[in-house]
Design a protein around this motif. Structure first.
Motif, PDB file in Angstrom:
ATOM      1  N   ALA A 116       0.831  -1.207   0.000  1.00  0.00           N
ATOM      2  CA  ALA A 116       0.000   0.000   0.000  1.00  0.00           C
ATOM      3  C   ALA A 116       0.864   1.255   0.000  1.00  0.00           C
ATOM      4  CB  ALA A 116      -0.925  -0.007   1.214  1.00  0.00           C
ATOM      5  N   VAL A 117       1.967   1.236   0.742  1.00  0.00           N
ATOM      6  CA  VAL A 117       2.870   2.389   0.800  1.00  0.00           C
ATOM      7  C   VAL A 117       3.448   2.680  -0.582  1.00  0.00           C
ATOM      8  CG1 VAL A 117       5.053   3.241   1.739  1.00  0.00           C
ATOM      9  CG2 VAL A 117       3.426   2.062   3.227  1.00  0.00           C
TER      10      VAL A 117
ATOM     11  N   LEU B 164       0.818   4.401  -2.554  1.00  0.00           N
ATOM     12  CA  LEU B 164       0.612   5.764  -2.042  1.00  0.00           C
ATOM     13  C   LEU B 164       1.668   6.719  -2.587  1.00  0.00           C
ATOM     14  CD1 LEU B 164      -0.260   4.985   1.692  1.00  0.00           C
ATOM     15  CD2 LEU B 164      -1.807   5.973   0.000  1.00  0.00           C
TER      16      LEU B 164
ATOM     17  N   TYR C  59       1.031   9.882  -5.070  1.00  0.00           N
ATOM     18  CA  TYR C  59       1.479  11.176  -4.572  1.00  0.00           C
ATOM     19  C   TYR C  59       2.383  11.870  -5.592  1.00  0.00           C
ATOM     20  CZ  TYR C  59       4.019  14.546  -1.678  1.00  0.00           C
ATOM     21  OH  TYR C  59       4.595  15.698  -1.178  1.00  0.00           O
TER      22      TYR C  59
ATOM     23  N   LEU D 173      -2.468  14.374   4.443  1.00  0.00           N
ATOM     24  CA  LEU D 173      -2.406  13.014   3.905  1.00  0.00           C
ATOM     25  C   LEU D 173      -2.390  11.973   5.018  1.00  0.00           C
ATOM     26  CD1 LEU D 173       0.143  13.510   0.985  1.00  0.00           C
ATOM     27  CD2 LEU D 173      -2.356  13.484   0.888  1.00  0.00           C
TER      28      LEU D 173
ATOM     29  N   LEU E 110      -5.110   8.972   5.702  1.00  0.00           N
ATOM     30  CA  LEU E 110      -4.727   7.575   5.895  1.00  0.00           C
ATOM     31  C   LEU E 110      -5.371   7.025   7.163  1.00  0.00           C
ATOM     32  CD1 LEU E 110      -2.866   5.682   4.245  1.00  0.00           C
ATOM     33  CD2 LEU E 110      -1.056   6.197   5.893  1.00  0.00           C
TER      34      LEU E 110
ATOM     35  N   VAL F 286      -6.030  11.903  -5.141  1.00  0.00           N
ATOM     36  CA  VAL F 286      -5.034  11.710  -4.076  1.00  0.00           C
ATOM     37  C   VAL F 286      -5.731  11.437  -2.747  1.00  0.00           C
ATOM     38  CG1 VAL F 286      -3.148  12.784  -2.773  1.00  0.00           C
ATOM     39  CG2 VAL F 286      -3.341  13.165  -5.239  1.00  0.00           C
TER      40      VAL F 286
ATOM     41  N   VAL G 147      -7.568   7.957  -2.712  1.00  0.00           N
ATOM     42  CA  VAL G 147      -6.626   6.834  -2.676  1.00  0.00           C
ATOM     43  C   VAL G 147      -6.021   6.689  -1.291  1.00  0.00           C
ATOM     44  CG1 VAL G 147      -4.375   6.034  -3.503  1.00  0.00           C
ATOM     45  CG2 VAL G 147      -6.098   6.812  -5.142  1.00  0.00           C
ATOM     46  N   PHE G 148      -5.712   7.795  -0.637  1.00  0.00           N
ATOM     47  CA  PHE G 148      -5.143   7.705   0.714  1.00  0.00           C
ATOM     48  C   PHE G 148      -6.166   7.126   1.686  1.00  0.00           C
ATOM     49  CE2 PHE G 148      -1.453   9.807  -0.735  1.00  0.00           C
ATOM     50  CZ  PHE G 148      -0.499   9.727   0.267  1.00  0.00           C
TER      51      PHE G 148
ATOM     52  N   LEU H  18      -6.548   3.306   0.660  1.00  0.00           N
ATOM     53  CA  LEU H  18      -5.424   2.462   1.054  1.00  0.00           C
ATOM     54  C   LEU H  18      -5.232   2.436   2.567  1.00  0.00           C
ATOM     55  CD1 LEU H  18      -2.893   3.092  -1.853  1.00  0.00           C
ATOM     56  CD2 LEU H  18      -4.222   1.041  -1.358  1.00  0.00           C
TER      57      LEU H  18
ATOM     58  N   CYS I 292      -6.926   0.449  -4.263  1.00  0.00           N
ATOM     59  CA  CYS I 292      -6.335   1.635  -4.889  1.00  0.00           C
ATOM     60  C   CYS I 292      -7.170   2.075  -6.085  1.00  0.00           C
ATOM     61  CB  CYS I 292      -4.897   1.329  -5.319  1.00  0.00           C
ATOM     62  SG  CYS I 292      -4.029   2.741  -6.035  1.00  0.00           S
TER      63      CYS I 292
END
Length: 229
Positions: free
Chosen positions: A9-10, A13, A17, A30, A34, A105, A108-109, A112, A143
């Protein structure tokens, strides 16, 4: 074990980004998104348990129609609805929300963040082998759901800035329903034990990834600013 649950996931991200074309979003915003995504798993789990009890009597679906109902309504609608609630609550009036791409953005954050929390639970309950499977299925899936949600969410914000209430409402509705359709289809195909459903599942996943990345890159290139309207 924890790293295996979080690392895929990171990576996604960071990728999303970096595609943000203008004015990178602040780290504090952000991080809060999360955390919102992770927090959204709690009401989602409670609502799913309630829905299973009310509509399925606490049991498992025993036919295709009930299976589809469970995956589209009890799971997909609840999870994407909870994500959208936290997304809108945290970002709709935030002054940093000044580009349409920011919607992607943000979504998605949140998505995820949800996937990370879900992944940690799965890995600790079922072992490391689950982490590898989810790294190439569930994590990219969440995602893509986030990309589709964020695309319409950003357009809804633009419509709101232009004073177009109908377009805003339509895009907000699509921001929920499109991810719900993709999520429900994903879960339903994954739940059917057959070679055909497995083939369709991976075909759907590839289609979502290809479509999501192309959509995200196109919107990144457009760099459509909201505050000009």
């Amino acid at each position: 074990m924890l790293q295996l649950a979080v690392l895929p996931a990171v990576i996604l991200l960071v990728y999303v980004y970096r595609l943000d074309p203008m004015e990178k979003e602040p780290a504090g915003l952000l991080l809060s998104l999360l955390l919102c995504g992770m927090l959204s798993t709690f009401p989602a789990v409670l609502l799913e348990l309630l829905g299973t009890e009310v509509f399925l009597g606490g049991g498992e679906p025993n036919d295709l129609e009930t299976l589809a109902f469970e995956n589209f309504i009890i799971v997909a609608l609840v999870e994407e609805g909870c994500k959208f609630f936290f997304l809108r609550w945290r970002t709709w009036k935030d002054p940093h929300f000044d580009y349409v791409f920011d919607g992607i953005v943000y979504a998605v954050f949140v998505g995820l963040g949800f996937a990370i929390a879900e992944n940690i639970l799965y890995v600790f309950n079922y072992g490391i082998s689950v982490a590898f499977v989810r790294a190439v299925t569930a994590i990219p899936g969440h995602c893509m759901f986030g990309i589709f949600m964020g695309c319409f969410y950003g357009k809804a914000k633009l419509a709101d800035a232009k004073g177009n209430a109908g377009e805003r409402a339509g895009n907000q509705t699509c921001a929920i329903l499109v991810p719900v359709f993709c999520h429900g289809s994903y879960d339903t195909l994954a739940s059917i034990d057959s070679d055909l459903s497995s083939l369709l599942f991976f075909a759907l996943l590839v289609l979502m990834v290809v479509t999501g990345i192309r959509l995200m890159k196109r919107m990144s290139a457009q760099a459509e600013r909201i505050s000009w309207y």
